[in-house]
Each structure stands twice: as structure tokens, then as C-alpha cells.
Design a protein around this motif. Structure first.
Motif, PDB file in Angstrom:
ATOM      1  N   THR A  88       0.877  -1.159  -0.004  1.00  0.00           N
ATOM      2  CA  THR A  88      -0.006  -0.049   0.070  1.00  0.00           C
ATOM      3  C   THR A  88       0.983   1.276  -0.144  1.00  0.00           C
ATOM      4  N   ILE A  89       0.777   2.022  -1.150  1.00  0.00           N
ATOM      5  CA  ILE A  89       1.489   3.294  -1.124  1.00  0.00           C
ATOM      6  C   ILE A  89       0.714   4.535  -0.902  1.00  0.00           C
ATOM      7  N   LEU A  90       1.279   5.255   0.230  1.00  0.00           N
ATOM      8  CA  LEU A  90       0.674   6.441   0.387  1.00  0.00           C
ATOM      9  C   LEU A  90       1.137   7.660   0.111  1.00  0.00           C
ATOM     10  N   THR A  91       0.582   8.885  -0.277  1.00  0.00           N
ATOM     11  CA  THR A  91       1.369  10.155  -0.618  1.00  0.00           C
ATOM     12  C   THR A  91       0.623  11.227   0.220  1.00  0.00           C
ATOM     13  N   ALA A  92       1.352  12.072   0.646  1.00  0.00           N
ATOM     14  CA  ALA A  92       0.908  13.262   1.500  1.00  0.00           C
ATOM     15  C   ALA A  92       1.742  14.481   0.532  1.00  0.00           C
ATOM     16  N   GLN A  93       0.877  15.549   0.224  1.00  0.00           N
ATOM     17  CA  GLN A  93       1.195  16.618  -0.166  1.00  0.00           C
ATOM     18  C   GLN A  93       0.735  18.210   0.242  1.00  0.00           C
ATOM     19  N   MET A  94       1.620  18.843   0.367  1.00  0.00           N
ATOM     20  CA  MET A  94       1.073  20.137   1.076  1.00  0.00           C
ATOM     21  C   MET A  94       1.887  21.519   0.445  1.00  0.00           C
ATOM     22  N   PRO A  95       1.046  22.401   0.181  1.00  0.00           N
ATOM     23  CA  PRO A  95       1.520  23.665  -0.400  1.00  0.00           C
ATOM     24  C   PRO A  95       2.538  24.462   0.463  1.00  0.00           C
ATOM     25  N   MET A  96       3.500  25.121   0.157  1.00  0.00           N
ATOM     26  CA  MET A  96       4.137  25.877   0.914  1.00  0.00           C
ATOM     27  C   MET A  96       3.475  27.170   1.709  1.00  0.00           C
ATOM     28  N   THR A  97       2.247  27.419   1.045  1.00  0.00           N
ATOM     29  CA  THR A  97       1.503  28.375   1.779  1.00  0.00           C
ATOM     30  C   THR A  97       0.946  27.977   3.084  1.00  0.00           C
ATOM     31  N   TYR A  98       1.259  26.597   3.386  1.00  0.00           N
ATOM     32  CA  TYR A  98       0.793  26.352   4.689  1.00  0.00           C
ATOM     33  C   TYR A  98       1.917  26.331   5.824  1.00  0.00           C
ATOM     34  N   VAL A  99       3.117  26.666   5.471  1.00  0.00           N
ATOM     35  CA  VAL A  99       4.356  26.690   6.315  1.00  0.00           C
ATOM     36  C   VAL A  99       4.225  28.134   6.817  1.00  0.00           C
ATOM     37  N   ALA A 100       4.319  28.329   7.949  1.00  0.00           N
ATOM     38  CA  ALA A 100       4.113  29.525   9.062  1.00  0.00           C
ATOM     39  C   ALA A 100       5.562  30.379   8.524  1.00  0.00           C
TER      40      ALA A 100
END
Length: 458
Positions: free
Chosen positions: A371-383
Motif C-alpha cells: 500500500t503506497i500512500l502519498t502526502a502533499q502540502m503547499p508551502m502556503t501552509y508553512v508559517a
């Protein structure tokens, strides 16, 4: 017939692996010869990593200078009339800031052309091939009519004494994107021509597309799925570049310089490797096993001459692997190997593009039953990114859903290389991703974002 000089070890090529290996062998008592055609230290310190990154630093200063008013910083006092383009580039200052050797004639025997043109025959009990690669300039119709100083590769572009009016970059890989953005920031008009469907073709498409958006936002013209077909004379000493894409033929007008950044070839054609029993592959890279042994006893190969990935730190790791085989010590319990080593790298665009381990498609291909999972987050979420107005880009992680171990990580973002290194250390320690998710990381830092990334695992 020339007298043969015998050595305990011969290193052909002074790069990031060859130079420390020659020193280690000499200090261990080997009678050692280091053969180098151009300059000690190889590509990285002379015309690769070190000089390019100093020039990129100059480009970033120019970029930030233009953005000064947006931070409340003005170069000519508090007047609101200061415009974004009021930056003067001294290309001579930027340039100043960075500023056929041997062939086999028999088994572990080489003919060496000396600096004065004389020749010597040398032999060694151990020989290490570290001759590296060089940029390739493809045949292009009409190119012979262009002034040679206007035809550039990754080495000659750093010797320019002026900023090009219009730089056409052929190739959208790591070298092409770094130099393309650099010279746009120094004031050039830049057009990138790339035959692939995305910039940085090895990378995940989502992040490559984000980099494309950043480049176009910075007014860099990018033509994907496009091939240059020829050049012809243009107006006022410039030249035009003909291109072909899926829609047909077009012309890029008024180019002042053209940079070929579409590939490198190994320096093996004059090595006469077959005479020594050293096998090369279809692309002329030297074939080795996981211990860097070639097909010929006593002859090894390290660095780019072995083929991709062609990174300085990979060459230096080759040195460590080979040192463990040639100079075993109590600290090295067993002979090291290049098998399954964790590869990390950074493209020094702004924001940086960093990666370690497997991409999503690689993980799915390598582990079809997991089972391969991925997580993605934009840099706009980084304080920290919000505080510094460095919010362009995103990060992505690949996780083994069955074990929780991190398989890969990419970051297109400010300090992306440093963020990647944090994840790399976690991967080296074989940590569960929750160890990063639950870590108490200092606020406000870019690394603190690694608490939040895993919440988007799918």
C-alpha cells in the motif's frame, strides 16, 4: 620503446572521488599517480557546483533587490517611485566571483600525454577510472554560422562578461532550469526549449508543473514537447532559432546566445578501454558491479563515468566505497557497496527543488503488492514561508502504508534542500513517519512543517 614507470595505484581523473582516493592511497603507502587533463578537483569545484552556486547567489541578490519595496526596503530612499527593474548588473564581478589525458595500451598500462607534449607509459597494480562526463552540443543546422562565443555549454556560460540580451536554453533538466532562472534574474530575456512534456523529467509531475508556473510567473518562456531544428541569421547580429512542436514549425526571434543543456556524454572515447578488458555499455559508460569493480581485474571506476546519477556527492560516496575495499580498516566491518544507497539531490532553482529516495511512480513500480500512500502540502501552509514571503511551491512524501516507513520525499520550496535533509536522516534511521509528525520542532522554522505534512496522507 618507452620505459614503463610502475606505480602501486593510478587514478585517471581528479574529481570529487579521485582526489581524496589518491591522497588516501598515498598516505597508506601506495606509490600513487594522479593523472588529470585540466584542473585538480574536477568539475565540481572548478566549473560545476561551487562556481554555479556562487553565481546563483548573485542572481538571488538581484531578485531580492527588485523585490525590496514589497518588503518595505527601498534602494533609493523611501520614494515609491523605485521600480522593480532598477538593478544594475556587473557581470564581470559576477564572473570573477566564481572564476585527452590518458589511454590504455595494455593490461593495467596507460600512455599519458604530458603537459609539454611528451609521452610516458605507466602501469599500476590498481587503476581507477574517474574521467567523468562532458556537455554535448548536438548537431544543429546552421549552427556553424553562429559566432562561437555565442554557443554555450554549462562551463562556457560562466565565462560570459556580459548578460545576454536573449538566451535560448536547449534542455529543461537540472542544468537548464538553474541557468535559465539565473540569467533571467540577471536581466536576460530567457526562452527554454525542452523536448519532454515537463521540466525536470525525472520528478513528480505535480511539482514539475508547479516549477513551470513559477518560471512563467517570472517571465521565462518555456516551450515543452519542442525540438530545435536549426538557426539562421537574425537582425542586428542576432540569430533566429527554428523549433518544432506538436503544432508545427515556429521561430524564436533575435537570440543573442544559445545554451545547450540537454545532456552529457562520458569521457571514454579516447580511453581505449577495450584494450585493457574494460567493458562499456551502449552509451559508453564504464560497467561496474556494486563494489565498483570493472570487468578487468585490478581496474575500478568511480563517479560520472559509471553513468547516472551524476551528482558530486555520489562521486564522493564512490570514493568511500572503494576506499573500504582497497584500504580495509577495523572501523569498516565489511566492504561497502553502492547497492540500494539512498540518493538525495537538490536543483538550485529558487525556490529549491530537492528530492531523496523514491518518487511515487517508482515506489508503485518497485512495490506493486504494498500500500503506497502519498502526502502533499503547499508551502502556503508553512508559517515560516508566510513570514518570509517565500510561499511558492509544495512538498510531497511517499510512504509505505504497511510499515509507515518513508520511501521518498520531494520539496519545491524555500530551503527545500534543508527540509529534504531532515527527512533523509529520518529515512536513514528507518523511522516511522509519525516520529516526524509528533516531533517537537522549533517554531518558527521551515522544518516545523514536517509536523503537518503527514495529515494529508492518502
Amino acid at each position: 620503446m618507452s620505459t614503463t614507470t610502475k606505480y602501486g595505484a593510478i587514478i585517471i581523473g581528479s574529481g570529487q572521488g579521485g582526489t581524496p582516493l589518491a591522497r588516501a592511497l598515498a598516505e597508506a603507502g601506495y606509490n600513487t599517480a594522479l593523472i588529470e587533463r585540466e584542473h585538480i578537483g574536477g568539475c565540481c569545484v572548478n566549473d560545476g557546483c561551487t562556481p554555479t552556486k556562487t553565481m546563483i547567489a548573485s542572481g538571488r541578490v538581484a531578485h531580492l533587490s527588485r523585490l525590496g519595496p514589497e518588503y518595505g526596503v527601498h534602494m533609493a530612499g523611501p520614494s515609491k517611485s523605485v521600480r522593480r527593474n532598477e538593478v544594475t548588473i556587473d557581470m564581470t564581478k559576477v564572473r570573477q566571483r566564481k572564476r585527452d589525458i590518458a589511454s590504455f595500451v595494455g593490461e593495467r598500462t596507460l600512455n599519458v600525454v604530458m603537459g609539454d607534449g611528451s609521452q610516458r607509459v605507466v602501469s599500476g597494480e590498481t587503476i581507477v577510472i574517474n574521467t567523468g562526463c562532458r556537455p554535448v552540443v548536438p548537431p544543429l543546422k546552421g549552427l556553424e554560422k553562429v559566432d562561437r562565443p555565442r554557443i554555450l555549454d554549462s562551463t562556457s556560460i560562466m565565462e560570459l562578461g556580459e548578460v545576454p540580451e536573449h538566451l535560448v536554453v536547449v534542455g529543461g533538466g537540472y542544468i537548464g532550469v538553474e541557468f535559465g532562472q539565473l540569467f533571467r534574474r540577471l536581466g536576460a530575456r530567457v526562452t527554454i526549449v525542452h523536448r519532454g512534456g515537463q521540466l525536470l523529467p525525472r520528478e513528480d509531475k505535480e511539482l514539475a508543473d508547479a516549477l513551470l508556473d513559477i518560471f512563467r510567473e517570472d517571465h521565462i518562456a518555456v516551450h515543452l514537447e519542442t525540438t530545435p531544428t536549426g538557426v539562421s541569421s537574425g537582425a542586428k547580429g542576432s540569430f533566429d532559432v527554428s523549433i518544432r512542436d506538436k503544432y508545427g514549425e515556429a521561430v524564436l526571434k533575435d537570440a543573442s546566445h544559445i545554451l545547450f543543456a540537454a545532456g552529457r556524454v562520458p569521457n571514454t572515447e579516447r580511453l581505449n578501454a577495450a584494450v585493457a578488458g574494460v567493458k562499456t555499455d551502449a552509451k559508453r559508460y564504464v560497467v561496474t558491479n556494486e563494489f565498483l569493480e570493472t570487468s578487468a581485474p585490478g581496474i575500478y571506476a568511480i563517479g560520472d563515468i559509471r553513468g547516472p546519477p551524476a551528482f558530486t556527492h555520489i562521486s564522493y560516496d564512490d570514493f568511500r566505497v572503494l576506499r573500504s575495499a582497497l584500504l580495509p580498516s577495523p572501523q569498516t566491518a565489511s566492504k561497502l557497496s553502492v547497492k540500494d544507497r539512498l540518493v538525495a539531490y537538490v536543483a538550485y532553482t529558487d525556490p529549491q527543488f530537492a528530492h531523496v529516495g523514491l518518487h511515487e511512480h517508482e515506489a508503485r513500480e518497485k512495490f506493486p503488492d504494498r500500500t503506497i500512500l502519498t502526502a502533499q502540502m503547499p508551502m502556503t501552509y508553512v508559517a515560516r514561508a508566510l513570514e518570509t514571503a517565500e510561499t511558492r511551491g509544495a512538498m510531497k512524501a511517499v510512504v509505505d502504508g504497511d510499515t509507515g516507513h518513508i520511501l521518498g520525499f520531494s520539496c519545491l520550496g524555500a530551503e527545500g534542500g534543508e527540509l529534504m535533509s531532515v527527512v533523509q536522516v529520518a529515512m536513514i534511521g528507518n523511522l516511522h513517519y509519525q516520529k516526524l509528525q509528533d516531533a517537537v520542532l522549533a517554531h518558527p522554522t521551515f522544518a516545523e512543517s514536517l509536523n503537518n505534512l503527514w495529515g494529508s496522507l492518502r
